[in-house]
Design an enzyme around this catalytic site. Structure first.
Site, PDB file in Angstrom:
ATOM      1  N   LYS A 166     -13.733  -5.160  -2.314  1.00  0.00           N
ATOM      2  CA  LYS A 166     -14.441  -3.882  -2.367  1.00  0.00           C
ATOM      3  C   LYS A 166     -13.508  -2.729  -2.689  1.00  0.00           C
ATOM      4  O   LYS A 166     -13.948  -1.666  -3.088  1.00  0.00           O
ATOM      5  CB  LYS A 166     -15.261  -3.619  -1.103  1.00  0.00           C
ATOM      6  CG  LYS A 166     -14.518  -3.733   0.208  1.00  0.00           C
ATOM      7  CD  LYS A 166     -15.504  -3.585   1.380  1.00  0.00           C
ATOM      8  CE  LYS A 166     -15.153  -4.455   2.561  1.00  0.00           C
ATOM      9  NZ  LYS A 166     -13.824  -4.168   3.162  1.00  0.00           N
ATOM     10  N   LYS A 199      -8.711 -11.615  -6.530  1.00  0.00           N
ATOM     11  CA  LYS A 199      -9.833 -11.853  -5.615  1.00  0.00           C
ATOM     12  C   LYS A 199     -10.823 -10.710  -5.724  1.00  0.00           C
ATOM     13  O   LYS A 199     -10.438  -9.562  -5.941  1.00  0.00           O
ATOM     14  CB  LYS A 199      -9.285 -12.055  -4.187  1.00  0.00           C
ATOM     15  CG  LYS A 199      -9.615 -10.978  -3.188  1.00  0.00           C
ATOM     16  CD  LYS A 199      -9.018 -11.188  -1.824  1.00  0.00           C
ATOM     17  CE  LYS A 199      -9.078  -9.827  -1.119  1.00  0.00           C
ATOM     18  NZ  LYS A 199      -9.882  -9.769   0.078  1.00  0.00           N
ATOM     19  N   LYS A 231       0.825  -1.207   0.000  1.00  0.00           N
ATOM     20  CA  LYS A 231       0.000   0.000   0.000  1.00  0.00           C
ATOM     21  C   LYS A 231       0.861   1.258   0.000  1.00  0.00           C
ATOM     22  O   LYS A 231       0.549   2.233  -0.697  1.00  0.00           O
ATOM     23  CB  LYS A 231      -0.952   0.008   1.208  1.00  0.00           C
ATOM     24  CG  LYS A 231      -2.078  -1.024   1.063  1.00  0.00           C
ATOM     25  CD  LYS A 231      -3.108  -0.896   2.179  1.00  0.00           C
ATOM     26  CE  LYS A 231      -4.196  -1.950   2.010  1.00  0.00           C
ATOM     27  NZ  LYS A 231      -5.107  -2.001   3.168  1.00  0.00           N
TER      28      LYS A 231
HETATM   29  P1  ADP Z   1     -12.126  -6.464   0.733  1.00  0.00           P
HETATM   30  O1  ADP Z   1     -10.975  -6.973  -0.084  1.00  0.00           O
HETATM   31  O2  ADP Z   1     -13.435  -6.616   0.063  1.00  0.00           O
HETATM   32  O3  ADP Z   1     -11.870  -5.055   1.245  1.00  0.00           O
HETATM   33  P2  ADP Z   1     -11.377  -7.382   3.328  1.00  0.00           P
HETATM   34  O4  ADP Z   1      -9.947  -7.500   2.975  1.00  0.00           O
HETATM   35  O5  ADP Z   1     -11.806  -6.227   4.165  1.00  0.00           O
HETATM   36  O6  ADP Z   1     -12.239  -7.400   1.994  1.00  0.00           O
HETATM   37  O7  ADP Z   1     -11.831  -8.732   4.012  1.00  0.00           O
HETATM   38  C1  ADP Z   1     -12.951  -8.854   4.849  1.00  0.00           C
HETATM   39  C2  ADP Z   1     -13.247 -10.328   5.002  1.00  0.00           C
HETATM   40  O8  ADP Z   1     -13.818 -10.849   3.809  1.00  0.00           O
HETATM   41  C3  ADP Z   1     -12.017 -11.183   5.292  1.00  0.00           C
HETATM   42  O9  ADP Z   1     -12.382 -12.217   6.196  1.00  0.00           O
HETATM   43  C4  ADP Z   1     -11.667 -11.779   3.950  1.00  0.00           C
HETATM   44  O10 ADP Z   1     -10.970 -13.007   4.060  1.00  0.00           O
HETATM   45  C5  ADP Z   1     -13.040 -11.946   3.319  1.00  0.00           C
HETATM   46  N1  ADP Z   1     -12.956 -11.806   1.862  1.00  0.00           N
HETATM   47  C6  ADP Z   1     -12.719 -10.657   1.202  1.00  0.00           C
HETATM   48  N2  ADP Z   1     -12.733 -10.850  -0.122  1.00  0.00           N
HETATM   49  C7  ADP Z   1     -12.971 -12.170  -0.318  1.00  0.00           C
HETATM   50  C8  ADP Z   1     -13.097 -12.996  -1.481  1.00  0.00           C
HETATM   51  N3  ADP Z   1     -12.985 -12.481  -2.693  1.00  0.00           N
HETATM   52  N4  ADP Z   1     -13.343 -14.305  -1.310  1.00  0.00           N
HETATM   53  C9  ADP Z   1     -13.468 -14.832  -0.072  1.00  0.00           C
HETATM   54  N5  ADP Z   1     -13.362 -14.118   1.071  1.00  0.00           N
HETATM   55  C10 ADP Z   1     -13.117 -12.795   0.950  1.00  0.00           C
HETATM   56 NA    NA Z   2      -9.354  -4.732   1.708  1.00  0.00          NA
END
Ligand code: ADP
Ligand code: NA
Length: 331
Positions: free
Chosen positions: A201, A198, A114
């Site tokens: 958001k 992956k 980051k």
């Molecule tokens: P994002 O990438 O959407 O900001 P976070 O990193 O805040 O998500 O992760 C929040 C939770 O959601 C964590 O437990 C993470 O492992 C799960 N998670 C996020 N994206 C995925 C995905 N594409 N597939 C499965 N689990 C996910």
């Molecule tokens: Na994130």
């Protein structure tokens, strides 16, 4: 009791969670609250590291909590609260930061990624100490189990190192050393437009996302436009066919039907059939989910009451832990 103490949270960094958050995390949280003492947090202090507009942050915090509730997080079974409502998180983070090596924190790969994007002047000290705040979140509740995805493993290792360091310095029982809770076969969901990344958001383009609060028509259109491949066969093969495999994973998770059974269902059919069916299933899931979210958002007083009660219950656990750590530190 044989129950573990679970802590987990998500950052309120978008208006809507995405389907990966739901299938990878929220469904697990709901299952875990039945067998463990679960503490689920909207980590708004962490979200400050992206410099949000205050009104937007406040709104996203409530919407994130409403989505936890709509997914089935039950405040009668778990503690559900907002991180900034429990000031002990920030207090413990300071204490832990005095036990974290500068080099150690500099080696965190998420920080390196980051900060490389933002440059030295654009990177805040808050982003640098983010993993220390996360360690505080976990240690503050004498957490024994932390459900973590691959991306958070290094931060959990730091948390464990800090707990062990405190125990070595101040005596056994100063901090509880948490374990990673690896959930079996958690669905990992990929971006619809770039099925090797992956779903997230924080993705640059929303077109690859299935957002839980999006208009079902938009969601259906995104599914129909999902990237697949030049073959015609509907087969689960994440290396050769990441797009089709991702669609099968989502369909399997939402219908509870094994992928192998889906492959048989779609023998001789085309990608269009799979996408059409998946769009229908996703919309069928989202419609009542969104109704529940809007029900919670329509009554701000009731939602605030739930979060206030959660914060009170969280503080009842946090205050004695912080007192113990302060006391052992000579404070
Ligand atoms: P994002 O990438 O959407 O900001 P976070 O990193 O805040 O998500 O992760 C929040 C939770 O959601 C964590 O437990 C993470 O492992 C799960 N998670 C996020 N994206 C995925 C995905 N594409 N597939 C499965 N689990 C996910
Ligand atoms: Na994130």
């Amino acid at each position: 009791s044989g129950r573990g103490r679970i802590f987990s949270g998500m950052q309120p960094t978008s208006d809507s969670l995405q389907l990966g958050n739901y299938l990878g995390a929220l469904t697990q949280w709901v299952a875990l609250q039945e067998v463990h003492d679960a503490i689920y947090c909207v980590v708004d202090l962490h979200a400050l590291t992206v410099g949000p507009d205050p009104a937007v942050l406040r709104e996203r915090t409530r919407r994130t909590a409403a989505q936890y509730l709509a997914a089935g997080v039950d405040p009668a079974r778990s503690i559900l609260f907002v991180q900034s409502h429990v000031p002990e998180h920030a207090e413990l983070a300071w204490l832990l930061s005095c036990h974290t090596g500068f080099g150690e924190a500099s080696r965190m790969t998420q920080f390196k990624d980051k900060s490389a994007k933002q440059g030295t002047e654009g990177t805040t000290v808050g982003l640098f100490t983010y993993p220390v705040l996360m360690a505080a979140d976990i240690l503050l509740y004498d957490t024994t189990l932390v459900p973590v995805g691959e991306d958070q493993r290094q931060h959990l290792e730091l948390t464990r190192d800090l707990a062990q360091r405190m125990n070595a310095r101040f005596g056994a029982g100063t901090a509880v050393v948490p374990e990673a809770h690896i959930v079996k076969a958690t669905a990992k969901i990929f971006d619809l437009q770039d099925p090797t990344a992956k779903m997230s958001k924080s993705a640059e383009s929303p077109n690859g996302l299935i957002e839980l609060l999006d208009d079902p028509k938009v969601v259906a259109k995104r599914i129909r436009s999902a990237v697949t491949d030049a073959e015609r066969e509907i087969r689960y093969d994440p290396v050769a066919k990441p797009g089709v495999s991702n669609l099968l994973t989502i369909l399997s998770a939402l219908t509870d039907r094994p992928v192998a059974a889906l492959e048989a269902d779609y023998a001789g059919k085309g990608y269009g059939d799979l996408k059409k069916d998946l769009a229908e299933v996703v919309v069928g899931f989202l419609t009542p989910f969104q109704e529940r979210v809007h029900h919670y958002l329509a009554d701000p007083t009731a939602l605030d009451d739930v979060l206030a009660e959660g914060a009170e219950r969280a503080r009842a656990l946090a205050v004695p832990t912080l007192e113990r750590l302060y006391d052992r530190s000579g404070l």
